[in-house]
Design a protein around this motif. Structure first.
Motif, PDB file in Angstrom:
ATOM      1  N   PHE A   8      -2.819  -7.599  -3.415  1.00 52.05           N
ATOM      2  CA  PHE A   8      -2.835  -8.452  -2.232  1.00 52.05           C
ATOM      3  C   PHE A   8      -4.264  -8.567  -1.709  1.00 52.05           C
ATOM      4  CE2 PHE A   8       1.424  -6.472  -2.143  1.00 52.05           C
ATOM      5  CZ  PHE A   8       2.197  -7.617  -2.201  1.00 52.05           C
ATOM      6  N   ILE A   9      -4.490  -9.609  -0.914  1.00 59.31           N
ATOM      7  CA  ILE A   9      -5.780  -9.811  -0.247  1.00 59.31           C
ATOM      8  C   ILE A   9      -5.567  -9.639   1.250  1.00 59.31           C
ATOM      9  CG2 ILE A   9      -7.660 -11.424   0.218  1.00 59.31           C
ATOM     10  CD1 ILE A   9      -6.997 -12.796  -2.422  1.00 59.31           C
ATOM     11  N   LEU A  10      -6.277  -8.694   1.834  1.00 59.69           N
ATOM     12  CA  LEU A  10      -6.190  -8.439   3.279  1.00 59.69           C
ATOM     13  C   LEU A  10      -7.207  -9.298   4.012  1.00 59.69           C
ATOM     14  CD1 LEU A  10      -5.906  -4.542   3.125  1.00 59.69           C
ATOM     15  CD2 LEU A  10      -4.052  -6.152   3.573  1.00 59.69           C
ATOM     16  N   LEU A  11      -6.731 -10.054   5.013  1.00 61.10           N
ATOM     17  CA  LEU A  11      -7.628 -10.952   5.747  1.00 61.10           C
ATOM     18  C   LEU A  11      -8.403 -10.233   6.846  1.00 61.10           C
ATOM     19  CD1 LEU A  11      -5.551 -14.241   6.230  1.00 61.10           C
ATOM     20  CD2 LEU A  11      -7.360 -13.757   4.561  1.00 61.10           C
ATOM     21  N   GLY A  12      -7.802  -9.205   7.429  1.00 64.00           N
ATOM     22  CA  GLY A  12      -8.458  -8.529   8.547  1.00 64.00           C
ATOM     23  C   GLY A  12      -8.414  -9.382   9.791  1.00 64.00           C
ATOM     24  N   VAL A  74      -8.530   3.216   9.105  1.00 59.79           N
ATOM     25  CA  VAL A  74      -9.857   2.735   9.485  1.00 59.79           C
ATOM     26  C   VAL A  74     -10.807   2.531   8.304  1.00 59.79           C
ATOM     27  CG1 VAL A  74     -11.908   3.231  10.874  1.00 59.79           C
ATOM     28  CG2 VAL A  74      -9.638   3.662  11.809  1.00 59.79           C
ATOM     29  N   PRO A  75     -10.978   3.473   7.366  1.00 58.79           N
ATOM     30  CA  PRO A  75     -11.928   3.228   6.263  1.00 58.79           C
ATOM     31  C   PRO A  75     -11.623   1.947   5.491  1.00 58.79           C
ATOM     32  CG  PRO A  75     -11.322   5.538   6.329  1.00 58.79           C
ATOM     33  CD  PRO A  75     -10.414   4.840   7.286  1.00 58.79           C
ATOM     34  N   LYS A  76     -10.352   1.722   5.185  1.00 55.11           N
ATOM     35  CA  LYS A  76      -9.978   0.492   4.474  1.00 55.11           C
ATOM     36  C   LYS A  76     -10.200  -0.730   5.352  1.00 55.11           C
ATOM     37  CE  LYS A  76      -8.200  -2.038   1.195  1.00 55.11           C
ATOM     38  NZ  LYS A  76      -8.931  -2.249  -0.078  1.00 55.11           N
ATOM     39  N   THR A  84     -16.096  -6.140   1.567  1.00 56.70           N
ATOM     40  CA  THR A  84     -16.389  -5.378   0.346  1.00 56.70           C
ATOM     41  C   THR A  84     -15.143  -4.811  -0.311  1.00 56.70           C
ATOM     42  OG1 THR A  84     -16.745  -3.368   1.662  1.00 56.70           O
ATOM     43  CG2 THR A  84     -18.677  -4.753   1.204  1.00 56.70           C
ATOM     44  N   SER A  85     -14.027  -4.771   0.419  1.00 55.91           N
ATOM     45  CA  SER A  85     -12.805  -4.175  -0.132  1.00 55.91           C
ATOM     46  C   SER A  85     -11.584  -4.871   0.461  1.00 55.91           C
ATOM     47  CB  SER A  85     -12.770  -2.671   0.166  1.00 55.91           C
ATOM     48  OG  SER A  85     -11.601  -2.081  -0.326  1.00 55.91           O
TER      49      SER A  85
END
Length: 303
Positions: A8-12, A74-76, A84-85
């Motif tokens: 999957f692609i996380l949009l944030g 938080v890190p992700k 970057t991730s």
């Protein structure tokens, strides 16, 4: 797992690069303070023999949980906002969902256990040391952790059996139930029903136990004759009551609802508060509103 989507692609969070970088700074600072604050509480209790009581044993469990809870997010999230991730594999997504929900369930159980501990301390002060001994407190803490992870096992398994045909974009900075259900092309009703039932069992039942404990606590406090005695009794549970109010308010909004596929943007904001802000508030609430912790901290700084 029967899925056509392997990642999957996380949009944030949407917005300009400067806005997202500002969020990264806030998240990083909050995360650092959360880890330092909760680790300090654990170290403080560990090194002060006068804090070796069931109340602070449960507090150490809660602080340990908060460190891992925010570490799972938080890190992700920082990597997603920096670009970057942004991708996450299906298996890692399911693991993150299971990990976070299990820790959240454990926190519900721990808070109800802490409320029961305060009930015994205030309603049965003379028998407290015999009623809440080290063996019982260890069993209650272990049961909270075990129950939290077992409660989410079936839910995570059902989610892993969903079929995802595309799109593969998650409008979030983490994998949660709502986002997975919104992307699935298979029948999501079993997962929604399981989510609702688990929420009732974990969140509502633990909240009811906490409320019942506080009903007895408040009635006992009101029967105390002196104003000083009432103030002293209430001070022993005021910090826990503050944490309970913050945690259950946001958790019930997120999970105790018949349908999970709505208000994803609003859920993202509440999730930010639940997974980033709340773990930071807990150590400060217990430190600022607890006389024994403040005294132990003062001695530590003096040394």
């Amino acid at each position: 797992n029967g899925s056509h989507v392997e990642q999957f692609i996380l949009l944030g969070f949407p917005g300009t690069w400067h806005f997202r970088f500002s969020l990264v700074v806030v998240f990083a600072l909050t995360y650092s303070l959360t880890v330092i604050g909760n680790a300090s509480i654990i170290a403080l209790v560990w090194t002060n023999s006068n804090l070796h009581t069931p109340m602070y044993f449960f507090l150490c469990n809660l602080s340990f949980l908060e460190i891992w809870y925010t570490t799972g997010v938080v890190p992700k999230a920082i990597g997603v906002m920096l670009g970057t991730s942004q991708t996450i594999s299906f298996s890692v997504c399911i693991f993150q969902l299971f990990f976070l929900l299990s820790l959240g369930s454990t926190e519900c159980f721990l808070l109800s256990v802490m409320a029961y501990d305060r009930y015994l301390a205030i309603c049965y002060p003379l028998r407290y040391s015999s009623l809440m001994n080290s063996v019982l407190s260890a069993r209650l803490a272990f049961s909270s952790w075990l129950g939290g992870f077992l409660a989410i096992s079936l839910l995570a398994f059902l989610t892993s059996r969903l079929t995802f045909c595309g799109p593969d974009v998650i409008n979030h900075f983490l994998c949660d139930i709502d986002s997975c259900l919104a992307l699935s092309c298979s029948n999501t009703w079993p997962v929604e029903l399981a989510t609702f039932l688990v929420s009732i069992i974990v969140v509502v039942s633990s909240c009811v136990l906490t409320l019942v404990s506080y009903v007895y606590i408040i009635s006992s406090i009101l029967r105390i004759q002196s104003a000083h005695g009432r103030k002293k009794a209430f001070s022993t549970c005021s910090a826990h009551l503050s944490v309970v109010t913050i945690w259950y308010g946001s958790t019930m909004f997120l999970y105790v609802k018949p349908s999970a596929q709505n208000s994803l943007d609003l859920n993202k904001l509440v999730n930010t508060f639940n997974t980033v802000v709340t773990p930071l508030l807990n150590p400060f609430i217990y430190t600022l509103r607890n006389k024994e912790v403040k005294q132990a901290m003062g001695r530590a700084f003096w040394k």
